[in-house]
Design a protein around this motif. Structure first.
Motif, mmCIF file in Angstrom:
data_model
loop_
_atom_site.group_PDB
_atom_site.id
_atom_site.type_symbol
_atom_site.label_atom_id
_atom_site.label_comp_id
_atom_site.label_asym_id
_atom_site.label_seq_id
_atom_site.Cartn_x
_atom_site.Cartn_y
_atom_site.Cartn_z
ATOM 1 N N VAL A 297 -14.179 50.487 50.687
ATOM 2 C CA VAL A 297 -14.776 49.120 50.190
ATOM 3 C C VAL A 297 -16.467 49.280 50.058
ATOM 4 O O VAL A 297 -17.026 48.920 49.172
ATOM 5 C CB VAL A 297 -14.431 47.833 50.916
ATOM 6 C CG1 VAL A 297 -15.393 47.812 52.362
ATOM 7 C CG2 VAL A 297 -14.797 46.479 50.191
ATOM 8 N N LEU A 298 -16.809 50.118 50.997
ATOM 9 C CA LEU A 298 -18.404 50.353 51.058
ATOM 10 C C LEU A 298 -18.731 51.631 49.854
ATOM 11 O O LEU A 298 -19.763 52.037 49.574
ATOM 12 C CB LEU A 298 -18.957 50.498 52.248
ATOM 13 C CG LEU A 298 -18.672 49.236 53.105
ATOM 14 C CD1 LEU A 298 -19.752 49.418 54.377
ATOM 15 C CD2 LEU A 298 -19.142 47.731 52.257
ATOM 16 N N ASN A 299 -17.555 52.362 49.592
ATOM 17 C CA ASN A 299 -17.977 53.505 48.554
ATOM 18 C C ASN A 299 -18.740 54.452 49.396
ATOM 19 O O ASN A 299 -19.484 55.071 48.892
ATOM 20 C CB ASN A 299 -18.454 53.071 47.281
ATOM 21 C CG ASN A 299 -18.358 54.366 46.454
ATOM 22 O OD1 ASN A 299 -17.538 55.025 46.414
ATOM 23 N ND2 ASN A 299 -18.976 54.123 45.222
ATOM 24 N N ILE B 241 -25.979 43.477 52.022
ATOM 25 C CA ILE B 241 -24.868 43.374 51.044
ATOM 26 C C ILE B 241 -23.556 44.070 51.624
ATOM 27 O O ILE B 241 -22.271 43.291 51.247
ATOM 28 C CB ILE B 241 -25.284 44.121 49.852
ATOM 29 C CG1 ILE B 241 -26.681 43.597 49.150
ATOM 30 C CG2 ILE B 241 -24.145 44.100 48.873
ATOM 31 C CD1 ILE B 241 -27.062 44.506 48.338
ATOM 32 N N ASP B 242 -23.816 45.065 52.374
ATOM 33 C CA ASP B 242 -22.327 45.605 53.057
ATOM 34 C C ASP B 242 -21.867 44.553 53.978
ATOM 35 O O ASP B 242 -20.664 44.382 53.939
ATOM 36 C CB ASP B 242 -22.812 46.871 53.917
ATOM 37 C CG ASP B 242 -23.239 47.985 52.912
ATOM 38 O OD1 ASP B 242 -22.720 48.152 51.986
ATOM 39 O OD2 ASP B 242 -24.261 48.567 53.297
ATOM 40 N N GLU C 100 -19.795 42.445 52.045
ATOM 41 C CA GLU C 100 -18.623 43.019 51.719
ATOM 42 C C GLU C 100 -17.598 43.049 52.922
ATOM 43 O O GLU C 100 -16.200 42.980 52.699
ATOM 44 C CB GLU C 100 -18.682 44.615 51.304
ATOM 45 C CG GLU C 100 -19.493 44.642 50.194
ATOM 46 C CD GLU C 100 -18.561 44.601 48.630
ATOM 47 O OE1 GLU C 100 -17.485 44.336 48.732
ATOM 48 O OE2 GLU C 100 -19.417 44.659 47.495
ATOM 49 N N VAL D 40 -15.926 39.752 53.249
ATOM 50 C CA VAL D 40 -14.808 39.733 52.207
ATOM 51 C C VAL D 40 -13.499 40.531 52.744
ATOM 52 O O VAL D 40 -12.482 39.932 52.743
ATOM 53 C CB VAL D 40 -15.098 40.142 50.584
ATOM 54 C CG1 VAL D 40 -14.110 40.190 49.801
ATOM 55 C CG2 VAL D 40 -16.347 39.218 50.316
ATOM 56 N N LEU D 41 -13.516 41.757 53.252
ATOM 57 C CA LEU D 41 -12.610 42.513 53.630
ATOM 58 C C LEU D 41 -11.948 41.806 54.858
ATOM 59 O O LEU D 41 -10.667 41.928 54.689
ATOM 60 C CB LEU D 41 -13.370 43.700 54.001
ATOM 61 C CG LEU D 41 -12.282 44.852 54.659
ATOM 62 C CD1 LEU D 41 -13.133 46.378 54.519
ATOM 63 C CD2 LEU D 41 -12.038 44.829 56.182
ATOM 64 N N ARG E 294 -23.299 52.456 45.463
ATOM 65 C CA ARG E 294 -23.312 51.200 44.766
ATOM 66 C C ARG E 294 -23.592 51.238 43.358
ATOM 67 O O ARG E 294 -23.554 50.341 42.857
ATOM 68 C CB ARG E 294 -24.476 50.367 45.571
ATOM 69 C CG ARG E 294 -23.808 49.594 46.833
ATOM 70 C CD ARG E 294 -24.637 48.382 47.130
ATOM 71 N NE ARG E 294 -24.247 47.944 48.258
ATOM 72 C CZ ARG E 294 -25.369 47.923 49.209
ATOM 73 N NH1 ARG E 294 -26.558 48.262 48.851
ATOM 74 N NH2 ARG E 294 -25.236 47.810 50.320
ATOM 75 N N ASN F 275 -16.044 40.647 45.575
ATOM 76 C CA ASN F 275 -17.230 41.604 45.894
ATOM 77 C C ASN F 275 -18.258 41.388 45.600
ATOM 78 O O ASN F 275 -18.330 41.229 44.549
ATOM 79 C CB ASN F 275 -16.447 42.884 45.833
ATOM 80 C CG ASN F 275 -15.130 42.968 46.586
ATOM 81 O OD1 ASN F 275 -13.999 42.857 45.909
ATOM 82 N ND2 ASN F 275 -15.058 43.750 47.637
ATOM 83 N N THR G 291 -21.150 43.322 45.418
ATOM 84 C CA THR G 291 -21.641 44.292 44.582
ATOM 85 C C THR G 291 -21.387 44.203 43.270
ATOM 86 O O THR G 291 -22.390 44.415 42.271
ATOM 87 C CB THR G 291 -21.233 45.632 45.379
ATOM 88 O OG1 THR G 291 -21.532 45.494 46.712
ATOM 89 C CG2 THR G 291 -21.945 46.734 44.707
ATOM 90 N N HIS G 292 -20.181 43.952 42.846
ATOM 91 C CA HIS G 292 -19.861 44.098 41.494
ATOM 92 C C HIS G 292 -20.538 42.847 40.716
ATOM 93 O O HIS G 292 -20.766 42.963 39.505
ATOM 94 C CB HIS G 292 -18.309 44.314 41.049
ATOM 95 C CG HIS G 292 -17.775 45.409 41.713
ATOM 96 N ND1 HIS G 292 -16.604 45.619 42.506
ATOM 97 C CD2 HIS G 292 -18.204 46.866 41.457
ATOM 98 C CE1 HIS G 292 -16.514 46.800 42.887
ATOM 99 N NE2 HIS G 292 -17.433 47.693 42.081
#
Lengths: 85, 342
Positions: free
Chosen positions: A15-17, A42-43, A46, A49-50, B53, B108, B110-111
């Motif tokens: 999810v955090l790439n 921002i993480d 994320e 949300v996860l 990102r 999400n 980021t997008h």
């Protein structure tokens, strides 16, 4: 618990790439933010949300995040106790 | 008195060799109707944490901008101005797709954050720690020319109290990615993928404009003009005959005939050049046309594959002094950029 920690590491990487990071590279006791993985706000969004998407946990109080996201192990323990799916 | 404006550096990532002028001698050729850009190995340029990102368009835009700034020796330009037809369309698609699939819940961040058009220009500014003028033009097929004209007009003017010393350097960018889904939509709308049409490509161009010419400058920008509405008004810069006209022909007759008719009307027998046969079609492809023309002026020669009229190939021995870049979008917006050698 160890199984959940591994699954969580895989989900965080996805999810955090986190390119070039493998589950074994993440110390489950190390800080997720600042030092350690060096994640940012921002993480954190994320991860919220996860938690909701994968484990049905809705964080009502954003201040809780500071404690819950301390490390992967702390996060896994919180999930094990509060998950609804 | 107005300032002279030069293009000192241009960097590109497109369907041709990235961050390179290699295409000038050996262009990559394609038979498909849809081609993605050739990406360099980003691991050489970004740390994993920086890259994680960034979608394709952001990586490309950031890299060409960084390289243009590095090459020109301008670390903090007075303006960062970007043109983009579609913005971060890949992130937008991901965001919208999730919006539909997940019932408008659990999106999400980021997008979402990186799905707007002005993400590109702001990201370049944040990366360069540049707090100066920052603007994005999202005007479909004339987005790049709008950005270029903004820079040109601001740089032409001498400093006044309101311009706080004026704009002496400007990083002008043109960025567009093309996703498979969007290509399909544009194909259905008959904008891309038509019979005989050049392939759909992708654009990432950054050019550093300056009122001071550097040793490796590409060219001087003499004028930038836009005309709306079927070229009913004659652009002022067309009073003089240029050596060549670089046009945006793409193989579709109704598009190409506009160029042929207008060039015949405005000029007498000026040879035409093309660039979309090399770089493909995209909303900001005209930036690659300006780049191609600027490189011709810098090198003082024109490769045969850019010359539209075969009668002029290899026979033109005149010294190359200037090239007019002429593009139109749906025969409504006509843009003119006159470049001269330095």
């Amino acid at each position: 618990m160890e199984k959940l920690i591994l699954k969580l590491k895989e989900e965080i990487i996805e999810v955090l790439n986190l390119q070039d990071v493998k589950p074994a590279d993440i110390d489950e006791n190390a800080a997720l933010f600042g030092e350690g993985l060096g994640l940012d706000s921002i993480d954190a969004l994320e991860l919220i949300v996860l938690m909701e998407k994968n484990y049905g946990i809705k964080l009502k109080d954003p201040a809780q995040g500071k404690e819950i996201f301390k490390s992967v192990r702390v996060l896994a323990e919180y999930i094990a106790e509060n998950r609804t799916k | 008195m107005t300032n002279s404006i030069y293009i000192n550096t241009i960097k590109q990532i497109s369907v041709q060799q990235p961050l390179s002028d290699e295409w000038f001698d050996a262009p990559v050729q394609y038979a498909d109707n849809y081609v993605r850009a050739i990406d360099p190995d980003y691991k050489q340029y970004f740390t994993p944490n920086e890259a994680r990102r960034l979608g394709k368009i952001l990586k490309r835009a950031l890299l060409v901008s960084r390289e243009a700034m590095k090459d020109s020796g301008v670390a903090n330009p007075d303006a960062i101005i970007t043109g983009t037809g579609l913005g971060c369309i890949e992130n937008t698609e991901i965001f919208l797709d999730k919006l539909v699939r997940e019932g408008e819940e659990l999106l999400n961040p980021t997008h979402f954050m990186q799905s707007t058009h002005n993400t590109i220009s702001s990201l370049v500014a944040i990366d360069a720690k540049c707090h100066n003028y920052n603007t994005t033009y999202a005007h479909k097929g004339i987005s790049f020319e709008c950005a270029l004209q903004d820079a040109f007009l601001q740089m032409s003017l001498p400093p006044t109290p309101s311009t706080r010393g004026g704009v002496k350097t400007a990083l002008v960018g043109a960025h567009d990615e093309m996703t498979p889904a969007y290509f399909t939509l544009l194909q259905k709308g008959e904008y891309l993928g038509r019979e005989n049409q050049v392939f759909a490509g992708e654009t990432a161009v950054a050019m550093m404009l300056s009122t001071e010419k550097t040793e490796n400058a590409y060219c001087k920008i003499e004028a930038v003009e836009k005309v709306y509405g079927g070229l009913r008004v004659k652009p002022a810069m067309t009073d003089n005959q240029p050596d060549y006209i670089m046009v945006g022909t793409n193989g579709v007759a109704e598009n190409d005939n506009v160029y042929f008719e207008n060039c015949a009307k405005l000029f007498s027998n000026v040879p035409l050049l093309q660039y979309k046969n090399v770089f493909g079609e995209s909303y900001t492809a005209p930036a690659l046309g300006v780049y191609a023309a600027a490189l011709c002026l810098k090198k003082g020669k024109i490769p045969d594959f850019l010359i539209l009229d075969t009668r002029h190939k290899t026979q033109d021995t005149r010294p190359l002094r200037n090239i007019l870049c002429y593009n139109h979008f749906e025969n409504k917006n006509h843009t003119f950029v006159l470049l001269s050698n330095v």
